[in-house]
Design a protein around this motif. Sequence first.
Motif, PDB file in Angstrom:
ATOM      1  N   ARG A 133      40.067  83.116  43.440  1.00 52.02           N
ATOM      2  CA  ARG A 133      41.333  82.479  43.071  1.00 52.02           C
ATOM      3  C   ARG A 133      42.294  82.449  44.260  1.00 52.02           C
ATOM      4  NH1 ARG A 133      42.676  83.609  36.726  1.00 52.02           N
ATOM      5  NH2 ARG A 133      40.524  83.877  35.978  1.00 52.02           N
ATOM      6  N   ASP A 140      36.919  82.798  35.011  1.00 54.25           N
ATOM      7  CA  ASP A 140      37.166  82.284  36.361  1.00 54.25           C
ATOM      8  C   ASP A 140      36.766  80.812  36.466  1.00 54.25           C
ATOM      9  OD1 ASP A 140      38.205  84.642  37.513  1.00 54.25           O
ATOM     10  OD2 ASP A 140      36.179  85.439  37.834  1.00 54.25           O
ATOM     11  N   TRP A 200      39.485  78.808  34.755  1.00 50.06           N
ATOM     12  CA  TRP A 200      40.671  78.745  35.618  1.00 50.06           C
ATOM     13  C   TRP A 200      40.487  77.712  36.717  1.00 50.06           C
ATOM     14  CZ3 TRP A 200      41.335  79.507  40.839  1.00 50.06           C
ATOM     15  CH2 TRP A 200      42.653  79.657  41.296  1.00 50.06           C
TER      16      TRP A 200
END
Length: 312
Positions: free
Chosen positions: A220, A262, A265
């Motif tokens: 991220r 993840d 996202w």
Amino acid sequence: MTTALFSHPDCLQHVTPEGHPEQVARLEAIHGALGATVFDRLDRRLAPLCEDADIKLCHPQEHLDFIRSSEPKSSHRALDADTHLSVGSLKAARRAVGGNIAAVDAVMSGEVQNAFVACRPPGHHAEQMTPMGFCLFGNVAIAAKHAMERHGLKRVAILDFDVHHGNGTQALLFNEPRALFVSSHQNPLWPGTGLPDETGGHNNVHNLPLPPHSDGRLMRATYEAQVFPVVDRYKPELILISAGFDAHMADPLAQLNWSTEDFAWLTRNICALAKKHCNGRVVSTLEGGYDLTALAAATAAHVSVLMEMSHE
């Protein structure tokens, strides 16, 4: 607007040897996950067969002839230690290319907001004259060239989050000034390419190696610092995704530790960039992912976000 799902039963006819990670069961697991009630709103379409001219957007005739002549009459044939052909492999590969082209057409025409192509064999390792890494044709690279040559786009971004570097896509688009290729991947890991100094003929290639055993927090942070700003400045007219789910912590072929969330996202942020710059136009296609449970869950999360973003 809605999300289209392109697939075809022919993609189940590409049969690899017993124990091979790129197996029929991968697509069966995905179809099982996407058969849940929550996915009833998907616009389900059959991936068409591509034409020779589509493949030749990226590959020479000699490559197509080699794949055609190598397909066995029965059982399997190994092209290398990892890449195999069976009866039906060429038709499956044509569906994978055709599904990507049809998905680009559907998104560009405004029929759908975005699309996911659930076909196999995958494509991001296939180079101009070299099938490798389970891949026969450069599915996403061909889709990008189709968008450029036939829809007149001047800025197409390809984001590849498969755990392995997309060496084929990089090679096929290395000198293409209308394409931006961004790949995050574990390093060191096969195929050993994808270092930051590989920048393309027009500074159009951006590689982001990630160390083994790193997790979604590093991913991220890397995307927020090094990927999203690059794409934002590029202002793409279309975003293509090489959606490999083998960076999942459960995957047996690599050592990244991403969670299912993840992937959600990452998908949400990519779609937000598409919404900002290209009316939400995104075409995503299946690449890797070899733990069947993790693959099904991560794909479902990915497609759920595509559907969510198509209705915003």
